[in-house]
Design an enzyme around this catalytic site. Structure first.
Site, PDB file in Angstrom:
ATOM      1  N   GLY A  32      -8.815   3.469   1.585  1.00 43.36           N
ATOM      2  CA  GLY A  32      -9.620   2.583   2.430  1.00 43.36           C
ATOM      3  C   GLY A  32     -10.824   3.277   3.057  1.00 43.36           C
ATOM      4  O   GLY A  32     -11.613   3.941   2.368  1.00 43.36           O
ATOM      5  N   ASN A  35       0.829  -1.206   0.000  1.00 42.05           N
ATOM      6  CA  ASN A  35       0.000   0.000   0.000  1.00 42.05           C
ATOM      7  C   ASN A  35       0.872   1.269   0.000  1.00 42.05           C
ATOM      8  O   ASN A  35       1.456   1.635   1.028  1.00 42.05           O
ATOM      9  CB  ASN A  35      -0.886  -0.062   1.252  1.00 42.05           C
ATOM     10  CG  ASN A  35      -1.906   1.038   1.287  1.00 42.05           C
ATOM     11  OD1 ASN A  35      -1.675   2.118   0.760  1.00 42.05           O
ATOM     12  ND2 ASN A  35      -3.025   0.767   1.927  1.00 42.05           N
ATOM     13  N   ASP A  71       0.023  -4.058  10.221  1.00 41.42           N
ATOM     14  CA  ASP A  71      -1.344  -4.482   9.951  1.00 41.42           C
ATOM     15  C   ASP A  71      -2.276  -3.516  10.651  1.00 41.42           C
ATOM     16  O   ASP A  71      -2.030  -3.137  11.796  1.00 41.42           O
ATOM     17  CB  ASP A  71      -1.578  -5.922  10.423  1.00 41.42           C
ATOM     18  CG  ASP A  71      -2.778  -6.515   9.723  1.00 41.42           C
ATOM     19  OD1 ASP A  71      -2.894  -6.355   8.494  1.00 41.42           O
ATOM     20  OD2 ASP A  71      -3.638  -7.103  10.396  1.00 41.42           O
TER      21      ASP A  71
END
Ligand code: ITT
Length: 196
Positions: free
Chosen positions: A146, A10, A70
């Site tokens: 996102g 990303n 994460d």
């Protein structure tokens, strides 16, 4: 300090990190390599396992400093959903799906969480950052990525997607875990230099 590699697919995450790294004068580099991300209920376990899998599958990384991260969005009234399943939920039902699930919910509270697993000085360490806020009724803004358009941090008016990268970096979950990590690595480096 030796170069620190951020292993992620990303680019937005990398851009956020590289701006913060400048404050610490730490040279970071984007490494977009394939790696296995397990599905688990805890972000800590996912990040730790990613880091271990990378070391096993790519032994050349043992000579480098690197981290993986994460992150997830946890919605209180949905008992923490999508949480560790955020990537899959974003790819499937997306922001529209989350907005529909939240349509009739009065409690809009949610938080973002980021867990970094860094391999440095021959060991793995975890750093965690969280940012509380709420889910909007509709999408706002086009920046970021996102779930940014549907999340507003507590006390603010703009969604993450309405903020510049620099402003998101004042509030985000990721800047908190990153700053913790950079602070810790800097302290370690300074100790090594002073011979303590
Ligand atoms: P990696 O290669 O680093 O894993 P990714 O995009 O798959 O990149 P994560 O698994 O950490 O990232 O994130 C899971 C999802 O959570 C991601 O796809 C986004 O939809 C969402 N997310 C994470 N951080 C976010 C942020 O800062 N703003 C908005 N959405 C975010």
């Amino acid at each position: 300090m030796k170069e620190l590699h951020f292993i992620t697919h990303n680019i937005h995450k990398y851009e956020e990190a590289s701006e913060i790294a400048k404050d610490f004068k730490i040279p970071i580099k984007w490494l977009n390599v394939e790696y296995e991300e397990i599905q688990e209920n805890e972000l800590e376990l996912i990040a730790l396992t990613s880091c271990k899998n990378l070391l096993n599958k790519k032994p050349e990384l043992r000579n480098k400093h690197f981290f993986a991260e994460d992150a997830g969005l946890f919605i209180n009234t949905l008992k923490g959903f999508p949480g560790p399943f955020s990537a899959y939920v974003f790819q499937t039902i997306g922001n529209e799906g989350i907005l529909r699930l939240m349509e009739n919910e009065e409690n809009k509270e949610a938080y973002f969480k980021s867990v970094i697993a860094v391999y440095y000085n021959n060991k793995i360490e975890l750093f965690v950052g969280e940012t509380r806020g709420s889910i909007l009724l509709e999408k706002h803004g086009k920046k970021g990525f996102g779930f940014d358009p549907i999340f507003v941090p507590t006390g603010e008016e703009q969604s993450f997607a309405e903020m510049s990268l620099t402003t998101k970096n004042l509030y985000s979950h990721r800047q908190k875990s990153l700053r913790e990590m950079f602070t810790s690595l800097t302290a370690f480096e300074n100790k090594s230099i002073s011979g303590e």
